[in-house]
Design a protein around this motif. Structure first.
Motif, short mmCIF file in Angstrom:
data_model
loop_
_atom_site.label_atom_id
_atom_site.label_comp_id
_atom_site.label_asym_id
_atom_site.label_seq_id
_atom_site.Cartn_x
_atom_site.Cartn_y
_atom_site.Cartn_z
N ALA A 141 0.83 -1.21 0.00
CA ALA A 141 0.00 0.00 0.00
C ALA A 141 0.86 1.26 0.00
O ALA A 141 0.46 2.29 -0.53
N THR A 144 1.52 2.94 -3.32
CA THR A 144 0.23 3.40 -3.85
C THR A 144 -0.19 4.71 -3.19
O THR A 144 -0.63 5.65 -3.85
N TRP A 147 1.97 7.64 -4.23
CA TRP A 147 1.63 8.11 -5.57
C TRP A 147 0.32 8.88 -5.56
O TRP A 147 0.19 9.92 -6.20
N ASP A 148 -0.67 8.40 -4.80
CA ASP A 148 -1.95 9.10 -4.76
C ASP A 148 -1.86 10.41 -3.98
O ASP A 148 -2.69 11.29 -4.15
N ARG A 150 0.65 12.46 -4.30
CA ARG A 150 1.77 13.17 -4.93
C ARG A 150 1.60 14.69 -4.97
O ARG A 150 2.57 15.43 -4.81
N LEU B 96 -8.53 5.06 -7.21
CA LEU B 96 -7.20 5.64 -7.13
C LEU B 96 -7.09 6.85 -8.05
O LEU B 96 -7.81 6.95 -9.03
N ARG B 97 -6.19 7.76 -7.69
CA ARG B 97 -6.01 8.97 -8.50
C ARG B 97 -5.19 8.65 -9.74
O ARG B 97 -4.04 9.04 -9.87
N ARG B 98 -5.81 7.88 -10.61
CA ARG B 98 -5.21 7.55 -11.89
C ARG B 98 -6.35 7.23 -12.85
O ARG B 98 -7.52 7.37 -12.48
N TYR B 106 -4.94 -2.22 -11.43
CA TYR B 106 -4.26 -2.25 -10.14
C TYR B 106 -4.44 -3.57 -9.36
O TYR B 106 -3.46 -4.21 -9.00
#
Lengths: 231, 247
Positions: A141, A144, A147-148, A150, B96-98, B106
């Motif tokens: 995690a 992840t 990155w979220d 960022r 998720l921020r993508r 994912y």
């Protein structure tokens, strides 16, 4: 005698070699320190947010407190470590750019660690069940969540850059303000002002402020763009 | 490719039925669920019903393995402590921020699915749920209905045998709700076992094959939906169906 501002602008306009050398070294030292602090601080901050261990609270408080570490004290610590009689004296790093990078890393690291911890902790509260349900362990995690987070983390990295580029105490103690070798924008301003050479000091001051302004503008723009693009 | 996938799925251990034996869950000595014993059968659509605070969400989390029972036993047919082939969709899904496609990829990457197969699965999932035009859009900027559709698609792509859904439509408008219900029915047609909480009686009537009715942390009715809606045995369930407030 010319006004210091006139001198400053002519120095900047002519791309004075000494001036450029000082700017180059300052950027090299501070940017390297930011990179090192991020390489260590981002995983460390995430680990601190996700791991449960005895004394975790004390470590968090310590890093928060270290955000206020006076630069001269950071300089003193690195000086003691690197001086001839110190534990790393044999490396002969004192009064080199490497020593300055070390001292500034020490200043930036607590900011990166504390902010990362806080950002990752908040995200973990929101993501925890979903990530566990999708099959992510805590260890998995961490990247992840980094990155979220960022966009928020960029602010912390920038604060670190701001702190390092503005400080004078640490680089002065461990660098020694040697012309052409360890003279940065802030140490040069200190010296030139005390010698009454205000032209170079003002020129450096203008550039330092312009740099900070540009970086903040870039970070703000990146944040806005990310919010619109990523939600 | 398809044949290989289906073979792999058939070879996976059957996780259902799921048996709960006297399961309880307490926080700091405060019991929130007690003495739950039931069997969740394969290929059925089970609606978990009850008033707010009856323990529906806890029940789902406990089955899914997000929380562990403090009493009794939870037994998957596969013998796993926490079955691999299950998924859950939350009331407010965390995306998720993508991009949409990256959100689908994912959990597949977490399962260790190799790159080419993963891309193939993502592409098929996007097509199947009409998400292909949204593939490159940031998931967080989708509408509520689209976000829940993506959350269900993400769960489906994981090929679960059992899917838990916690009030998946409570934040959605009627048309988005119908879309989600159609997706759930489609999953069930493929043989997926559905366990879902809802406080929407109409929705429960439309989707339920079996009903579990919870009241204050206890399972007080469990059986085929037709019988439950036609003639509930307990006064609490009768009151609930009549729309009364029960405490």
């Amino acid at each position: 005698m010319d006004s210091p501002f006139a001198t400053a602008f002519s120095l900047i306009a002519s791309g004075d070699a000494a001036l450029m050398q000082i700017i180059g070294l300052s950027l090299r030292v501070t940017l390297t320190a930011v990179l090192v602090a991020c390489a260590v601080g981002l995983p460390l901050g995430a680990a601190l947010a996700l791991a449960a261990f005895p004394g975790r609270g004390a470590v968090i408080v310590a890093f928060n407190a270290l955000m206020g570490l006076p630069p001269v004290v950071a300089g003193l610590v690195v000086y003691l470590l690197l001086s001839r009689s110190g534990p790393f004296g044999s490396l002969a790093l004192l009064f080199t750019p490497t020593a300055m990078i070390l001292a500034q890393t020490l200043l930036i690291l607590p900011i990166v660690v504390s902010l990362t911890r806080s950002v990752v902790e908040d995200l973990w509260a929101e993501y925890r069940e979903q990530l566990r349900s999708l099959g992510a362990s805590r260890l998995r995690a961490a990247p992840t969540l980094l990155w979220d987070g960022r966009v928020s983390l960029l602010t912390g990295v920038l604060a670190g850059f701001g702190r390092a580029s503005a400080e004078v105490g640490a680089v002065l103690i461990v660098g020694g303000n040697i012309a052409g070798h360890t003279r940065t924008m802030t140490t040069a301003i200190t010296l030139e002002t005390s010698r009454g050479e205000l032209g170079l000091a003002v020129a450096l001051g203008i550039i330092l402020m312009a740099l900070t302004l540009a970086l903040n503008a870039a970070a703000w723009g990146a944040g806005q763009w990310a919010r619109e693009r990523l939600g | 490719m398809m044949a290989a996938r289906d073979l792999a799925r058939d070879a996976a251990p059957q996780i259902l039925p799921l048996r709960l034996e006297g399961v309880g869950y307490a926080v700091r000595g405060q019991p929130l669920l007690h003495g739950l014993s039931l069997t969740i059968r394969s290929g059925r659509r089970l609606m978990v019903m009850g008033a707010n605070g009856a323990g529906k969400s806890l029940f789902l989390r406990l089955c899914h393995g997000l929380i562990e029972p403090t009493a009794g036993r939870r037994l998957w047919a596969s013998g796993e402590a926490r079955a691999e082939a299950q998924a859950m969709v939350f009331q407010r899904p965390v995306l998720l921020r993508r991009s949409v496609a990256a959100n689908l990829a994912y959990p597949l990457a977490l399962k260790g699915m190799a790159g080419p197969e993963r891309r193939d699965t993502v592409a098929r999932t996007l097509d199947r749920f009409g998400l292909a035009p949204l593939a490159d859009r940031p998931a967080r900027l989708l509408s509520g209905g689209e976000q829940q559709r993506l959350a269900l698609a993400r769960a489906w792509a994981m090929r679960p045998q059992a899917l838990f859904l916690d009030e998946p439509c409570s934040a959605l408008d009627p048309s988005a709700t119908l879309t989600i219900e159609a997706m759930i029915e489609g999953f069930a047609t493929e043989g997926m076992t559905i366990v879902m909480t809802t406080h929407d009686l109409g929705q429960a009537r439309r989707l339920a094959e079996d009903v579990a009715f919870l009241h204050r942390g206890r399972l007080i009715e469990h059986g085929p939906a037709d019988a439950f809606f036609a003639g509930p045995e307990t006064p609490e369930a009768r009151a609930f169906l009549a729309g009364d407030l029960i405490w």
